[in-house]
Design a protein around this motif. Structure first.
Motif, PDB file in Angstrom:
ATOM      1  N   UNK A   1       0.863  -1.176  -0.007  1.00 40.19           N
ATOM      2  CA  UNK A   1      -0.120  -0.061  -0.186  1.00 40.19           C
ATOM      3  C   UNK A   1       0.714   1.048   0.029  1.00 40.19           C
ATOM      4  N   UNK A   2       0.479   2.238  -0.694  1.00 42.88           N
ATOM      5  CA  UNK A   2       1.282   3.462  -0.904  1.00 42.88           C
ATOM      6  C   UNK A   2       0.451   4.579  -0.563  1.00 42.88           C
ATOM      7  N   UNK A   3       0.795   5.699  -0.063  1.00 45.46           N
ATOM      8  CA  UNK A   3       0.155   6.956   0.458  1.00 45.46           C
ATOM      9  C   UNK A   3       0.170   8.060  -0.236  1.00 45.46           C
ATOM     10  N   UNK A   4      -0.669   8.888  -0.457  1.00 45.56           N
ATOM     11  CA  UNK A   4      -0.242  10.387  -1.045  1.00 45.56           C
ATOM     12  C   UNK A   4      -0.764  11.136  -0.183  1.00 45.56           C
ATOM     13  N   UNK A   5      -0.018  12.400   0.070  1.00 43.72           N
ATOM     14  CA  UNK A   5      -0.456  13.298   1.233  1.00 43.72           C
ATOM     15  C   UNK A   5      -0.921  14.510   0.661  1.00 43.72           C
ATOM     16  N   UNK A   6      -2.041  14.826   1.037  1.00 43.08           N
ATOM     17  CA  UNK A   6      -2.692  15.798   0.375  1.00 43.08           C
ATOM     18  C   UNK A   6      -3.214  16.958   1.616  1.00 43.08           C
ATOM     19  N   UNK A   7      -2.373  17.842   1.737  1.00 39.54           N
ATOM     20  CA  UNK A   7      -2.321  18.663   3.118  1.00 39.54           C
ATOM     21  C   UNK A   7      -2.050  17.857   4.391  1.00 39.54           C
ATOM     22  N   UNK A   8      -2.986  17.600   5.426  1.00 38.98           N
ATOM     23  CA  UNK A   8      -2.943  16.762   6.389  1.00 38.98           C
ATOM     24  C   UNK A   8      -3.333  15.421   6.218  1.00 38.98           C
ATOM     25  N   UNK A   9      -3.910  15.220   5.197  1.00 41.31           N
ATOM     26  CA  UNK A   9      -4.577  13.902   4.950  1.00 41.31           C
ATOM     27  C   UNK A   9      -3.607  13.093   4.168  1.00 41.31           C
ATOM     28  N   UNK A  10      -3.754  11.528   4.341  1.00 42.62           N
ATOM     29  CA  UNK A  10      -2.882  10.929   3.846  1.00 42.62           C
ATOM     30  C   UNK A  10      -3.903   9.679   3.073  1.00 42.62           C
ATOM     31  N   UNK A  11      -3.924   9.803   1.766  1.00 46.83           N
ATOM     32  CA  UNK A  11      -4.769   8.879   1.056  1.00 46.83           C
ATOM     33  C   UNK A  11      -4.090   7.554   0.714  1.00 46.83           C
ATOM     34  N   UNK A  12      -4.517   6.506   0.987  1.00 44.51           N
ATOM     35  CA  UNK A  12      -3.991   5.034   0.635  1.00 44.51           C
ATOM     36  C   UNK A  12      -4.292   4.920  -0.791  1.00 44.51           C
ATOM     37  N   UNK A  13      -3.608   4.504  -1.586  1.00 47.90           N
ATOM     38  CA  UNK A  13      -3.640   4.086  -3.007  1.00 47.90           C
ATOM     39  C   UNK A  13      -3.192   2.779  -3.243  1.00 47.90           C
ATOM     40  N   UNK A  14      -3.694   1.902  -4.360  1.00 47.50           N
ATOM     41  CA  UNK A  14      -3.159   0.613  -4.413  1.00 47.50           C
ATOM     42  C   UNK A  14      -2.995   0.684  -5.997  1.00 47.50           C
ATOM     43  N   UNK A  15      -2.143   1.470  -6.714  1.00 48.49           N
ATOM     44  CA  UNK A  15      -1.937   0.992  -8.124  1.00 48.49           C
ATOM     45  C   UNK A  15      -1.832  -0.307  -8.551  1.00 48.49           C
ATOM     46  N   UNK A  16      -2.201  -0.886  -9.730  1.00 41.95           N
ATOM     47  CA  UNK A  16      -1.930  -2.317 -10.048  1.00 41.95           C
ATOM     48  C   UNK A  16      -1.995  -2.140 -11.680  1.00 41.95           C
ATOM     49  N   UNK A  17      -1.866  -3.236 -12.072  1.00 42.09           N
ATOM     50  CA  UNK A  17      -1.988  -3.539 -13.655  1.00 42.09           C
ATOM     51  C   UNK A  17      -3.541  -3.357 -14.134  1.00 42.09           C
ATOM     52  N   UNK A  18      -4.384  -3.226 -13.162  1.00 41.93           N
ATOM     53  CA  UNK A  18      -5.881  -2.903 -13.382  1.00 41.93           C
ATOM     54  C   UNK A  18      -6.305  -1.534 -13.610  1.00 41.93           C
ATOM     55  N   UNK A  19      -5.236  -0.726 -12.817  1.00 47.96           N
ATOM     56  CA  UNK A  19      -5.338   0.754 -12.923  1.00 47.96           C
ATOM     57  C   UNK A  19      -5.641   1.613 -14.235  1.00 47.96           C
TER      58      UNK A  19
END
Length: 115
Positions: A1-19
């Protein structure tokens, strides 16, 4: 699992071959073409990056392909997702670079060419 920080929020992301397939289902456009086409205006590319963020974040919360396909096409799910984000921060160069880099990192190969 990776995270993208937007301001104070961290959004979990899961890029894959399906993305890119889910992206195409949502946007009716090929992600790889969008990323490489220099004729697409920057404002349009920003919107595509937000869609890419949505797809990767949705994938982090779900591993059922049937549900992922449904959510990719559900505009209300997308609007609910972006409604919770601060547009001034979301559209910053720093966040856009994180979104793109997170996706691109998953497309890199670790093997070396034999030629």
């Amino acid at each position: 699992m990776k995270y993208i920080k937007i301001g104070e929020k961290e959004i979990a992301v899961r890029p894959s071959c399906l993305t890119p397939i889910l992206f195409k289902r949502k946007e009716k456009k090929d992600l790889l073409i969008i990323l490489s086409d220099t004729n697409i205006p920057e404002t349009e590319k920003l919107q595509y990056m937000v869609s890419l963020l949505y797809i990767m974040a949705m994938q982090a919360t779900c591993k059922d392909v049937t549900v992922e396909f449904e959510k990719a096409e559900n505009e209300m799910e997308f609007y609910q997702f972006i409604d919770d984000l601060d547009s001034k921060i979301l559209y910053s160069d720093k966040v856009m670079a994180q979104i793109l880099q997170t996706y691109v990192d998953t497309t890199k190969t670790a093997s070396k060419s034999k030629n």
